[in-house]
Design an enzyme around this catalytic site. Structure first.
Site, PDB file in Angstrom:
ATOM      1  N   LYS A 125       0.842  -1.199   0.000  1.00  0.00           N
ATOM      2  CA  LYS A 125       0.000   0.000   0.000  1.00  0.00           C
ATOM      3  C   LYS A 125       0.875   1.246   0.000  1.00  0.00           C
ATOM      4  O   LYS A 125       0.629   2.180  -0.758  1.00  0.00           O
ATOM      5  CB  LYS A 125      -0.911   0.011   1.231  1.00  0.00           C
ATOM      6  CG  LYS A 125      -2.125  -0.892   1.099  1.00  0.00           C
ATOM      7  CD  LYS A 125      -2.834  -1.064   2.440  1.00  0.00           C
ATOM      8  CE  LYS A 125      -3.857  -2.177   2.342  1.00  0.00           C
ATOM      9  NZ  LYS A 125      -4.333  -2.652   3.634  1.00  0.00           N
ATOM     10  N   GLN A 170      -5.242  -1.323   9.518  1.00  0.00           N
ATOM     11  CA  GLN A 170      -5.224  -2.702   9.010  1.00  0.00           C
ATOM     12  C   GLN A 170      -5.867  -3.647  10.016  1.00  0.00           C
ATOM     13  O   GLN A 170      -5.525  -3.640  11.203  1.00  0.00           O
ATOM     14  CB  GLN A 170      -3.763  -3.112   8.728  1.00  0.00           C
ATOM     15  CG  GLN A 170      -3.591  -4.471   8.096  1.00  0.00           C
ATOM     16  CD  GLN A 170      -4.094  -4.558   6.662  1.00  0.00           C
ATOM     17  OE1 GLN A 170      -4.042  -3.587   5.919  1.00  0.00           O
ATOM     18  NE2 GLN A 170      -4.595  -5.706   6.276  1.00  0.00           N
ATOM     19  N   ASP A 201     -11.709   2.846   3.859  1.00  0.00           N
ATOM     20  CA  ASP A 201     -12.166   1.451   3.844  1.00  0.00           C
ATOM     21  C   ASP A 201     -13.692   1.363   3.715  1.00  0.00           C
ATOM     22  O   ASP A 201     -14.214   0.280   3.429  1.00  0.00           O
ATOM     23  CB  ASP A 201     -11.788   0.764   5.171  1.00  0.00           C
ATOM     24  CG  ASP A 201     -10.470   0.016   5.105  1.00  0.00           C
ATOM     25  OD1 ASP A 201     -10.181  -0.574   4.051  1.00  0.00           O
ATOM     26  OD2 ASP A 201      -9.747   0.014   6.120  1.00  0.00           O
TER      27      ASP A 201
HETATM   28  N1  GUN Z   1      -7.701  -6.688   6.299  1.00  0.00           N
HETATM   29  C1  GUN Z   1      -8.044  -7.465   5.239  1.00  0.00           C
HETATM   30  N2  GUN Z   1      -8.661  -6.720   4.298  1.00  0.00           N
HETATM   31  C2  GUN Z   1      -8.710  -5.463   4.766  1.00  0.00           C
HETATM   32  C3  GUN Z   1      -9.216  -4.243   4.240  1.00  0.00           C
HETATM   33  O1  GUN Z   1      -9.776  -4.148   3.137  1.00  0.00           O
HETATM   34  N3  GUN Z   1      -9.053  -3.141   5.038  1.00  0.00           N
HETATM   35  C4  GUN Z   1      -8.463  -3.207   6.257  1.00  0.00           C
HETATM   36  N4  GUN Z   1      -8.378  -2.090   6.963  1.00  0.00           N
HETATM   37  N5  GUN Z   1      -7.981  -4.322   6.775  1.00  0.00           N
HETATM   38  C5  GUN Z   1      -8.104  -5.448   6.021  1.00  0.00           C
END
Ligand code: GUN
Length: 299
Positions: A55, A99, A122
């Site tokens: 990311k 995350q 998100d």
């Molecule tokens: N963990 C697995 N997928 C995601 C996601 O799309 N966003 C976040 N914040 N954590 C994750």
């Protein structure tokens, strides 16, 4: 992969990242605005560390500012909430991603509730969940969760109009299944959400013109669950034992068998996975524009 019925998410994601990069260049030139994304990782989950690294790299490659916050496994909920509060108030930060999963001492919902909904790239905050379900558009349109957003982009690119198609979503999570169903309803699909308690799941799946697999069970969905010609979107990312003691990644669908039946199918890896981060970058641009009172670009 070159077969006609393979949906190349990797290539589509590269194109989307390029469009995001061009939009960022224009925002800088025309408005002096550099979108910024803060990613917060608590603890040392190896899979999460890989995601967070990717990311940060792709955010910088798109010309945006990347802020990485790595906190120890012992971080308290109060400490994490204090960081979220600081990021909510930081004008250089337009998007915040914490995350998941978080360590046991931290309640995930409390952290999601603390996010500024405008910065919730998100799309997990109840304000965004509610706006997605009510179909709010315009300045108050929701931030849409990245994985389902990526899936719908791939489907529209391949099938065009989805109106009237039978869509079956296997999986009812807040991250994928539920928002996926909302997006398919918005496209005028007839939507079924199936899950581990669904009776005769293979028969339900065989009714699908669009089958979304988001269960987290390696290769559970077999060729005989699939209606001939259906579009199959495999959201699974499962690590299994491979040859020579190595591990490899497989989806929720038995792709080798399914691709002989499906009209279109996403591979794993190289399908939905790359779309998730590309959509996160797109959401960050959208969030930055809305916070600055600028019409977001059509990505
Ligand atoms: N963990 C697995 N997928 C995601 C996601 O799309 N966003 C976040 N914040 N954590 C994750």
């Amino acid at each position: 992969m070159s077969e006609a019925n393979i949906i190349d998410g990797k290539a589509f994601a590269a194109g989307l990242r390029e469009r995001v990069g061009k939009a960022v260049t224009r925002l800088k030139a025309d408005h002096g605005l550099t979108p910024g994304l803060a990613v917060v990782l608590v603890g040392e989950n190896p899979a999460s560390e890989v995601y967070v690294r990717n990311k940060a790299r792709q955010t910088a490659e798109a010309g945006m500012q990347s802020f990485e916050h790595k906190l120890s496994l012992e971080t308290t909920q109060a400490e994490l909430l204090a960081l979220v509060d600081k990021l909510n108030k930081d004008p250089a930060v337009h998007g915040i991603l914490v995350q998941l999963p978080l360590p046991d001492q931290i309640a995930e919902q409390a952290v999601i509730d603390a996010l500024d909904p405008a910065k919730d790239v998100d799309g997990f905050h109840v304000i965004n969940v509610g706006r997605l379900s009510t179909g709010t558009t315009g300045a108050n349109a929701p931030m849409v969760p990245c994985t389902p957003l990526g899936c719908i982009m791939l489907l529209k690119d391949r099938l065009g109009n989805l109106s009237g198609l039978n869509a079956v979503v296997i999986g009812r999570s807040n991250i994928v299944g539920k928002p996926m169903a909302q997006l398919l309803i918005k496209e005028s699909c007839t939507v079924t959400i199936a899950h581990s308690r669904t009776r005769d799941l293979p028969a339900v799946a065989r009714g699908a013109d669009i089958l979304i697999a988001a269960v987290g069970r390696p290769q559970m969905i077999k060729a005989d669950w699939i209606k001939p010609g259906a579009a199959v979107i495999d959201v699974g990312i499962n690590r299994v034992a491979g040859e020579g003691g190595k591990s490899r990644i497989v989806g929720d669908v038995d792709t080798a068998g399914a691709k002989a039946v499906a009209g279109a199918i996403t591979p794993v890896p190289g399908g939905v996975g790359p779309m998730t981060i590309a959509c996160l970058l797109a959401n960050t641009v959208t969030a930055a524009c809305r916070q600055a009172g600028i019409e977001p670009p059509d990505l």
